[in-house]
Design a protein around this motif. Sequence first.
Motif, PDB file in Angstrom:
ATOM      1  N   ARG A 147       4.450  -6.454   4.230  1.00 15.10           N
ATOM      2  CA  ARG A 147       4.734  -7.075   5.246  1.00 15.10           C
ATOM      3  C   ARG A 147       4.268  -7.926   6.201  1.00 15.10           C
ATOM      4  NH1 ARG A 147       9.436  -5.015   5.449  1.00 15.10           N
ATOM      5  NH2 ARG A 147       9.247  -4.885   7.756  1.00 15.10           N
ATOM      6  N   ILE A 148       3.297  -9.266   7.047  1.00 15.29           N
ATOM      7  CA  ILE A 148       2.702  -9.165   8.065  1.00 15.29           C
ATOM      8  C   ILE A 148       3.651  -9.868   9.363  1.00 15.29           C
ATOM      9  CG2 ILE A 148       0.888  -9.872   9.231  1.00 15.29           C
ATOM     10  CD1 ILE A 148      -0.284  -9.815   6.452  1.00 15.29           C
ATOM     11  N   GLU A 149       3.599  -8.744   9.862  1.00 18.99           N
ATOM     12  CA  GLU A 149       4.205  -9.477  11.071  1.00 18.99           C
ATOM     13  C   GLU A 149       3.419  -8.604  12.748  1.00 18.99           C
ATOM     14  OE1 GLU A 149       8.629  -7.662   9.186  1.00 18.99           O
ATOM     15  OE2 GLU A 149       8.002  -7.194  10.872  1.00 18.99           O
ATOM     16  N   SER A 150       4.397  -9.390  13.853  1.00 21.89           N
ATOM     17  CA  SER A 150       4.108  -9.121  15.058  1.00 21.89           C
ATOM     18  C   SER A 150       4.525  -7.933  15.138  1.00 21.89           C
ATOM     19  CB  SER A 150       4.516  -9.993  16.536  1.00 21.89           C
ATOM     20  OG  SER A 150       4.782 -11.302  16.129  1.00 21.89           O
ATOM     21  N   ARG A 189       6.207  -4.233  17.694  1.00 17.14           N
ATOM     22  CA  ARG A 189       7.150  -3.866  18.158  1.00 17.14           C
ATOM     23  C   ARG A 189       6.803  -2.594  18.773  1.00 17.14           C
ATOM     24  NH1 ARG A 189      10.002  -4.664  13.323  1.00 17.14           N
ATOM     25  NH2 ARG A 189      10.396  -2.597  13.559  1.00 17.14           N
ATOM     26  N   ASP A 197       6.000   0.344  17.207  1.00 13.17           N
ATOM     27  CA  ASP A 197       5.567   0.709  16.338  1.00 13.17           C
ATOM     28  C   ASP A 197       3.647   1.474  16.814  1.00 13.17           C
ATOM     29  OD1 ASP A 197       6.571  -0.887  14.435  1.00 13.17           O
ATOM     30  OD2 ASP A 197       5.947  -3.078  15.430  1.00 13.17           O
ATOM     31  N   ALA A 207      -0.962  -8.274  15.113  1.00 10.40           N
ATOM     32  CA  ALA A 207      -0.345  -8.213  13.846  1.00 10.40           C
ATOM     33  C   ALA A 207      -0.576  -6.552  13.760  1.00 10.40           C
ATOM     34  CB  ALA A 207      -0.845  -9.083  13.054  1.00 10.40           C
ATOM     35  N   ARG A 226       3.196  -4.395   7.037  1.00 10.19           N
ATOM     36  CA  ARG A 226       4.276  -3.191   7.148  1.00 10.19           C
ATOM     37  C   ARG A 226       4.190  -2.632   5.155  1.00 10.19           C
ATOM     38  NH1 ARG A 226       7.047  -2.214  11.980  1.00 10.19           N
ATOM     39  NH2 ARG A 226       6.943  -4.106  12.556  1.00 10.19           N
ATOM     40  N   GLY A 238       8.929  -1.006   5.430  1.00  4.30           N
ATOM     41  CA  GLY A 238       8.808  -1.304   6.339  1.00  4.30           C
ATOM     42  C   GLY A 238       8.266  -0.842   7.747  1.00  4.30           C
ATOM     43  N   LYS A 259      -1.544 -17.270  13.026  1.00  5.52           N
ATOM     44  CA  LYS A 259      -0.455 -17.459  13.926  1.00  5.52           C
ATOM     45  C   LYS A 259      -1.259 -17.756  15.494  1.00  5.52           C
ATOM     46  CE  LYS A 259       0.875 -13.793  16.008  1.00  5.52           C
ATOM     47  NZ  LYS A 259       1.528 -12.426  16.312  1.00  5.52           N
TER      48      LYS A 259
END
Length: 173
Positions: free
Chosen positions: A9-12, A14, A17, A51, A54, A58, A103
């Motif tokens: 999973r690719i996310e911003s 936090r 992290d 980015a 994960r 996670g 993005k």
Amino acid sequence: MTAAQTAVRIESPRVEDGAAIWRIARDSEVLDLNSSYSYLLWCRDFAGTSAVARDEAGEPIAFITGYVRPERPSTLVVWQVAVDHTHRGHGLAGLLLEALTAKVTASHGITGVETTVSPDNIPSDRLFTAYAKRRGAALDRELLFDAGLFPDDGHQPEVLYRIGPLHPQGESL
């Protein structure tokens, strides 16, 4: 997409992290390691232009950090890219770069990417050269910071890679 990429999973990022991103940067043995504090701040203040990849649990396994350059607001500066040792060789750095620029293009109207690469960093050279080719974009290189500008001994010069204008994948000029 490889099987390894589909499980990611690719996310911003936090703030939580920051420690994992610091460890991945430290263990890369290539990147200039910033303080752990700076990675926490980066995850807070520049999450929108960064980015993290994960794994299925996670946990961060790769990251890319960047910012919009104030003097060139249509330019994304990529600060650091790193992949955990156990996840290298699956194209995660390229996947992160593509996801981040998609993005930031949508949110900020980015038309170009800048980064610096030291002459001995062959993986980064390959990453950004391949990215420019996929995007049908010009890639210009020029010396940005000579080794003599760095106060620490043994620092390599930093070569500026300027990529743009960006085009959708596969579309050429």
